[in-house]
Enzyme design. Structure first.
Site, short mmCIF file in Angstrom:
data_model
loop_
_atom_site.label_atom_id
_atom_site.label_comp_id
_atom_site.label_asym_id
_atom_site.label_seq_id
_atom_site.Cartn_x
_atom_site.Cartn_y
_atom_site.Cartn_z
N GLY A 227 -3.80 3.85 17.72
CA GLY A 227 -3.31 5.23 17.77
C GLY A 227 -1.86 5.35 18.19
O GLY A 227 -1.00 4.62 17.71
N GLY A 253 3.03 4.72 9.24
CA GLY A 253 4.05 5.16 10.21
C GLY A 253 4.86 6.33 9.66
O GLY A 253 5.16 7.28 10.39
N ASP A 254 5.21 6.28 8.39
CA ASP A 254 6.01 7.35 7.78
C ASP A 254 5.18 8.63 7.68
O ASP A 254 5.69 9.74 7.90
CB ASP A 254 6.48 6.94 6.38
CG ASP A 254 7.17 5.59 6.43
OD1 ASP A 254 7.79 5.29 7.45
OD2 ASP A 254 7.06 4.83 5.44
N1 ATP Z 1 -6.19 0.55 11.24
C1 ATP Z 1 -5.92 1.85 11.40
N2 ATP Z 1 -6.92 2.75 11.50
C2 ATP Z 1 -6.66 4.07 11.68
N3 ATP Z 1 -5.42 4.57 11.79
C3 ATP Z 1 -4.38 3.72 11.73
C4 ATP Z 1 -4.57 2.33 11.50
N4 ATP Z 1 -3.35 1.74 11.46
C5 ATP Z 1 -2.45 2.74 11.64
N5 ATP Z 1 -3.06 3.93 11.81
C6 ATP Z 1 -2.43 5.23 12.07
O1 ATP Z 1 -1.09 5.20 11.62
C7 ATP Z 1 -0.17 5.38 12.71
C8 ATP Z 1 1.05 4.53 12.48
O2 ATP Z 1 0.64 3.18 12.36
P1 ATP Z 1 1.51 1.94 12.82
O3 ATP Z 1 1.55 1.84 14.29
O4 ATP Z 1 0.96 0.77 12.06
O5 ATP Z 1 2.95 2.34 12.31
P2 ATP Z 1 4.18 1.44 11.97
O6 ATP Z 1 4.01 0.05 12.45
O7 ATP Z 1 5.37 2.18 12.39
O8 ATP Z 1 4.07 1.50 10.38
P3 ATP Z 1 5.20 1.46 9.28
O9 ATP Z 1 5.37 0.02 8.95
O10 ATP Z 1 4.58 2.29 8.18
O11 ATP Z 1 6.43 2.10 9.85
C9 ATP Z 1 -0.97 5.02 13.95
O12 ATP Z 1 -0.42 5.67 15.09
C10 ATP Z 1 -2.37 5.49 13.57
O13 ATP Z 1 -2.51 6.90 13.82
O1 F1X Z 2 12.74 -2.72 5.38
P1 F1X Z 2 12.49 -1.40 6.07
O2 F1X Z 2 13.49 -0.37 5.68
O3 F1X Z 2 12.29 -1.52 7.54
O4 F1X Z 2 11.07 -0.88 5.56
C1 F1X Z 2 10.89 -0.59 4.20
C2 F1X Z 2 9.43 -0.32 3.92
O5 F1X Z 2 8.60 -1.43 4.26
O6 F1X Z 2 9.01 0.79 4.72
C3 F1X Z 2 8.11 1.61 4.00
C4 F1X Z 2 6.83 1.73 4.76
O7 F1X Z 2 7.04 2.25 6.01
C5 F1X Z 2 7.98 0.98 2.63
O8 F1X Z 2 7.88 1.97 1.64
C6 F1X Z 2 9.20 0.12 2.50
O9 F1X Z 2 9.05 -0.95 1.60
#
Ligand code: ATP
Ligand code: F1X
Length: 321
Positions: A227, A253-254
C-alpha cells in the site's frame, strides 16, 4: 474539472511482453505483447484525462517515432505540447511472468540539446500560468542534468502552481530543493534519498516526516502490495490495497499519483483520496496499463482498502481488521 500539465522529460514506448516464466539466455515464447505510448507523465495524463480533467502533456518527444504518441494523445483527449527532438523516443521493455514478476528494461532516452531545453522551459512557463497543477514524472534523459531539472522546477514553482514530482536519485534530491507540493517515492527511492536502508514502518515514517521538513506538503511513500504511507504536516496515514491477482505492476505508481492528485484537486478529505488512489492503483496491477475507473468492481475495491490514521509518537502497530 481542473487544468493539469503532465510532464514526461523522458517518455517511452512500452513494449509489454507476457511469458509463462522468463528463461534468461534462452528462446522465450510470449503469449501476449503490445506497444503503448507511455512514460510516467503520459501515464498520469491518461488517468487524469479519463477522470475528466483538462490535460496538456509536455516534455521531449523523438521526431522519428512520434506517430504512436500523437495517436494516443488524440485518443486520450490530451493536448500535445511536447518539444520535438531529433531521433527516436526510447522503447522500454516490460516482461511480465505468470507469477506477477515484472522485469523492466528501460532505455536512456533521446539526447536533449540546450536549445530544446530552453524551448521546454518556455513551454513550461506558459503552460504553468493559469493551470491548477503541474506533475513531473520519470527519469531525466541524456542532456538534462539534475541541476538543470531543478531550474525547470523552480520556473514552474515561481508561477505559484501546485507542483507534484515523481522521480528518483539525484533528480529527486534536486526536486526537493524546490519544496514541491507532493512527491511519491517508493520505498527504495526513499531509502536512496535517506542514504540508509529503511527497515519497517517506523523508519519509513521518520524518513517521510523528513520530507515534510524539507517543505513537501504531501509525501506519499508507495509500498507495492503493502500500500502507501502518507505523511503531511497534519499527520500520517497508511492505506492497504485489497488482494488482487497481479498481471503487471508497471503503471501502478503513475495511476496512484493521478488518482491522489484528482482527490486533492477536488478538495476531498485525506481518507477519501487515499482510498480512491489505493483502489485505482490496485485495479491497475490486474492488467497491463493504467487503472480503469470504469472497472465494474471499482466500488468493491474501494471498500476493501484498509485505512489507518497513525498517531504521532506512537508505533503504527498492527493493521486494523
Ligand atoms: N501487488 C499489488 N497489489 C495491490 N496493489 C498494488 C500492488 N502493487 C502495487 N499496488 C498499488 O499501486 C501503488 C503503487 O505501487 P508501487 O509502490 O509499486 O509504485 P512504484 O514502485 O512507484 O511504481 P512505478 O514503477 O509504476 O512508479 C501501491 O501503493 C498500491 O496501492
Ligand atoms: O525510466 P523511468 O522514466 O524511470 O520510467 C519509465 C517507465 O518505466 O515508467 C512508466 C511506468 O511507471 C513506464 O511507462 C515507463 O517505461
Amino acid at each position: 474539472m481542473a487544468r493539469v500539465v503532465a510532464v514526461s522529460l523522458n517518455p517511452a514506448l512500452d513494449l509489454s511482453i507476457g511469458v509463462e516464466a522468463l528463461a534468461l539466455g534462452e528462446v522465450n515464447r510470449s503469449h501476449a505483447s503490445r506497444l503503448d505510448a507511455a512514460g510516467k507523465g503520459n501515464n498520469v495524463a491518461r488517468v487524469l484525462a479519463a477522470l475528466g480533467h483538462d490535460v496538456a502533456v509536455t516534455g521531449f518527444l523523438g521526431e522519428a517515432n512520434q506517430g504512436a504518441f500523437e495517436r494516443a494523445f488524440a485518443a486520450w483527449g490530451v493536448r500535445d505540447a511536447f518539444v520535438r527532438v531529433p531521433g527516436e523516443t526510447r522503447v522500454n521493455v516490460k516482461v511480465s511472468e505468470q507469477d506477477g514478476r515484472v522485469t523492466d528494461l528501460n532505455g536512456r532516452g533521446a539526447e536533449v540539446s540546450a536549445q530544446a531545453l530552453a524551448e521546454l522551459e518556455q513551454v513550461l512557463k506558459d503552460e504553468a500560468a493559469g493551470c491548477d497543477a503541474v506533475v513531473v514524472s520519470g527519469s531525466l534523459p541524456p542532456g538534462v542534468s539534475a541541476d538543470r531539472f531543478g531550474e525547470l522546477l523552480r520556473a514552474v514553482k515561481a508561477r505559484g502552481v501546485a507542483l507534484w514530482v515523481d522521480t528518483s536519485g539525484p533528480a529527486l534530491a534536486a526536486a526537493l530543493k524546490c519544496a514541491p507540493t507532493a512527491v511519491k517515492p517508493n520505498e527504495h527511492e526513499l531509502s536512496e534519498w535517506a542514504g540508509a536502508p529503511l527497515e519497517g514502518i517506523e523508519a519509513l515514517r521518520r524518513a517521510a516526516r523528513a520530507l515534510n521538513d524539507e517543505g513537501v506538503a504531501n509525501a506519499f511513500i508507495t509500498l507495492g502490495g503493502d500500500g502507501v504511507l502518507l505523511s503531511t504536516s497534519q499527520g500520517q496515514w497508511r492505506a492497504r490495497p485489497p488482494r488482487v491477482s497481479v498481471v503487471s505492476t508497471v503503471c501502478a505508481g503513475d495511476t496512484f499519483v493521478a488518482a491522489a492528485l484528482h482527490g486533492e484537486l477536488g478538495g476531498w478529505p485525506v481518507d477519501e483520496t487515499l482510498r480512491f488512489a489505493t483502489a485505482l492503483s490496485a485495479e491497475a496491477v490486474r492488467h497491463v496499463g493504467v487503472g480503469e475507473t470504469t472497472a465494474a468492481d471499482f466500488e468493491v475495491l474501494k471498500t476493501n482498502c484498509v485505512l489507518q490514521q497513525l498517531t504521532d509518537g506512537q508505533p503504527a502497530g498492527e493493521w486494523p481488521a
